[in-house]
Design a protein around this motif. Structure first.
Motif, PDB file in Angstrom:
ATOM      1  N   PHE A  44       0.812  -1.212   0.000  1.00 50.46           N
ATOM      2  CA  PHE A  44       0.000   0.000   0.000  1.00 50.46           C
ATOM      3  C   PHE A  44       0.854   1.274   0.000  1.00 50.46           C
ATOM      4  O   PHE A  44       0.694   2.140  -0.855  1.00 50.46           O
ATOM      5  N   TRP A  45       1.742   1.405   0.984  1.00 48.92           N
ATOM      6  CA  TRP A  45       2.531   2.636   1.080  1.00 48.92           C
ATOM      7  C   TRP A  45       3.541   2.770  -0.054  1.00 48.92           C
ATOM      8  O   TRP A  45       3.711   3.875  -0.593  1.00 48.92           O
ATOM      9  N   PRO A  46       4.198   1.699  -0.499  1.00 47.35           N
ATOM     10  CA  PRO A  46       5.054   1.839  -1.689  1.00 47.35           C
ATOM     11  C   PRO A  46       4.271   2.290  -2.930  1.00 47.35           C
ATOM     12  O   PRO A  46       4.794   3.068  -3.739  1.00 47.35           O
ATOM     13  N   ILE A  47       3.031   1.851  -3.059  1.00 49.06           N
ATOM     14  CA  ILE A  47       2.202   2.286  -4.193  1.00 49.06           C
ATOM     15  C   ILE A  47       1.918   3.783  -4.087  1.00 49.06           C
ATOM     16  O   ILE A  47       2.090   4.532  -5.048  1.00 49.06           O
ATOM     17  N   LEU A  48       1.487   4.245  -2.916  1.00 48.02           N
ATOM     18  CA  LEU A  48       1.212   5.679  -2.757  1.00 48.02           C
ATOM     19  C   LEU A  48       2.475   6.513  -2.924  1.00 48.02           C
ATOM     20  O   LEU A  48       2.444   7.588  -3.527  1.00 48.02           O
ATOM     21  N   ALA A  49       3.598   6.015  -2.421  1.00 49.36           N
ATOM     22  CA  ALA A  49       4.869   6.734  -2.584  1.00 49.36           C
ATOM     23  C   ALA A  49       5.227   6.858  -4.060  1.00 49.36           C
ATOM     24  O   ALA A  49       5.699   7.911  -4.505  1.00 49.36           O
ATOM     25  N   ALA A  50       4.977   5.808  -4.834  1.00 42.33           N
ATOM     26  CA  ALA A  50       5.281   5.838  -6.270  1.00 42.33           C
ATOM     27  C   ALA A  50       4.341   6.784  -7.018  1.00 42.33           C
ATOM     28  O   ALA A  50       4.777   7.498  -7.931  1.00 42.33           O
ATOM     29  N   TYR A  52       2.646   9.480  -5.759  1.00 43.44           N
ATOM     30  CA  TYR A  52       2.775  10.880  -5.352  1.00 43.44           C
ATOM     31  C   TYR A  52       4.218  11.354  -5.208  1.00 43.44           C
ATOM     32  O   TYR A  52       4.452  12.527  -4.951  1.00 43.44           O
ATOM     33  N   LYS A  53       5.158  10.413  -5.360  1.00 41.67           N
ATOM     34  CA  LYS A  53       6.585  10.743  -5.276  1.00 41.67           C
ATOM     35  C   LYS A  53       6.917  11.489  -3.985  1.00 41.67           C
ATOM     36  O   LYS A  53       7.565  12.536  -3.989  1.00 41.67           O
ATOM     37  N   GLU A  54       6.418  10.921  -2.887  1.00 40.88           N
ATOM     38  CA  GLU A  54       6.638  11.491  -1.565  1.00 40.88           C
ATOM     39  C   GLU A  54       7.076  10.376  -0.616  1.00 40.88           C
ATOM     40  O   GLU A  54       6.702   9.223  -0.785  1.00 40.88           O
ATOM     41  N   PRO A  55       7.855  10.734   0.427  1.00 44.29           N
ATOM     42  CA  PRO A  55       8.293   9.718   1.384  1.00 44.29           C
ATOM     43  C   PRO A  55       7.145   9.232   2.265  1.00 44.29           C
ATOM     44  O   PRO A  55       6.239  10.001   2.577  1.00 44.29           O
ATOM     45  N   VAL A  56       7.195   7.965   2.618  1.00 46.97           N
ATOM     46  CA  VAL A  56       6.166   7.370   3.487  1.00 46.97           C
ATOM     47  C   VAL A  56       6.828   6.441   4.513  1.00 46.97           C
ATOM     48  O   VAL A  56       6.362   5.339   4.735  1.00 46.97           O
ATOM     49  N   GLN A  57       7.887   6.922   5.124  1.00 50.64           N
ATOM     50  CA  GLN A  57       8.607   6.091   6.093  1.00 50.64           C
ATOM     51  C   GLN A  57       7.985   6.143   7.483  1.00 50.64           C
ATOM     52  O   GLN A  57       7.992   5.152   8.194  1.00 50.64           O
ATOM     53  N   THR A  58       7.466   7.290   7.870  1.00 55.42           N
ATOM     54  CA  THR A  58       6.926   7.455   9.223  1.00 55.42           C
ATOM     55  C   THR A  58       5.410   7.639   9.168  1.00 55.42           C
ATOM     56  O   THR A  58       4.850   7.969   8.120  1.00 55.42           O
TER      57      THR A  58
END
Length: 166
Positions: A44-50, A52-58
């Protein structure tokens, strides 16, 4: 042995949210982390990161991405029974559905519901199939659903989600 579990993770939702993404129920790892889609192999988060090209680590970065792009996160089930060590959707029994009439009345800007898998939609439809709102079934991002490649899932989510310029 199955035990009763209650949904205790607050929705990620904002007054201007336009899209509500619904899973079925938090995984064991999500309960441990206190946030959605926390299993390290969940896509899920890798998809959203790809997209929107934004970090999703925290949790803060994930919440900020949702706020910026008017995305809300929640789950279809409010409570259910399942084995304590098995998060699989096939393990969910005696399900109580969250109150989506109330939620959608409180957040009237939500115009679309995206389901992250068939079980999330089945649970929602048990009580709220009649609601007049755009609904779209997307592929599960769970590591258990490996028959579809990441790139295929990414394309389907990208098509369904609001674009950064909207």
């Amino acid at each position: 042995m199955q035990s009763l579990h209650f949904h205790t993770i607050e929705p990620v939702i904002f007054a201007d949210s336009k899209v509500l993404i619904l899973g079925s129920f938090p995984s064991i790892k999500s309960f441990e982390e206190g946030f959605y889609y926390a299993h390290p192999r969940n896509q899920f988060w890798p998809i959203l990161a790809a997209i929107y090209k934004e970090p999703v680590q925290t949790k803060e970065e994930k919440t900020a991405l949702c706020k910026k792009h008017k995305i809300a996160l929640f789950d279809s089930a409010a409570s259910l029974q399942r084995d304590a060590n098995n998060s699989s959707d096939t393990n969910l029994k005696n399900i109580t559905v969250n109150d989506f009439e109330k939620l959608l009345a409180e957040y009237p800007n939500i115009k679309t519901i995206l389901f992250t898998g068939k079980k999330a939609q089945q649970i929602f439809d048990k009580e709220y199939k009649h609601l007049k709102i755009k609904k779209l079934l997307l592929p599960s991002t769970s590591p258990a659903y490996a028959s579809m490649k990441f790139e295929e899932k990414l394309a389907k989510y990208k098509e369904a989600l609001p674009h950064p310029f909207q």
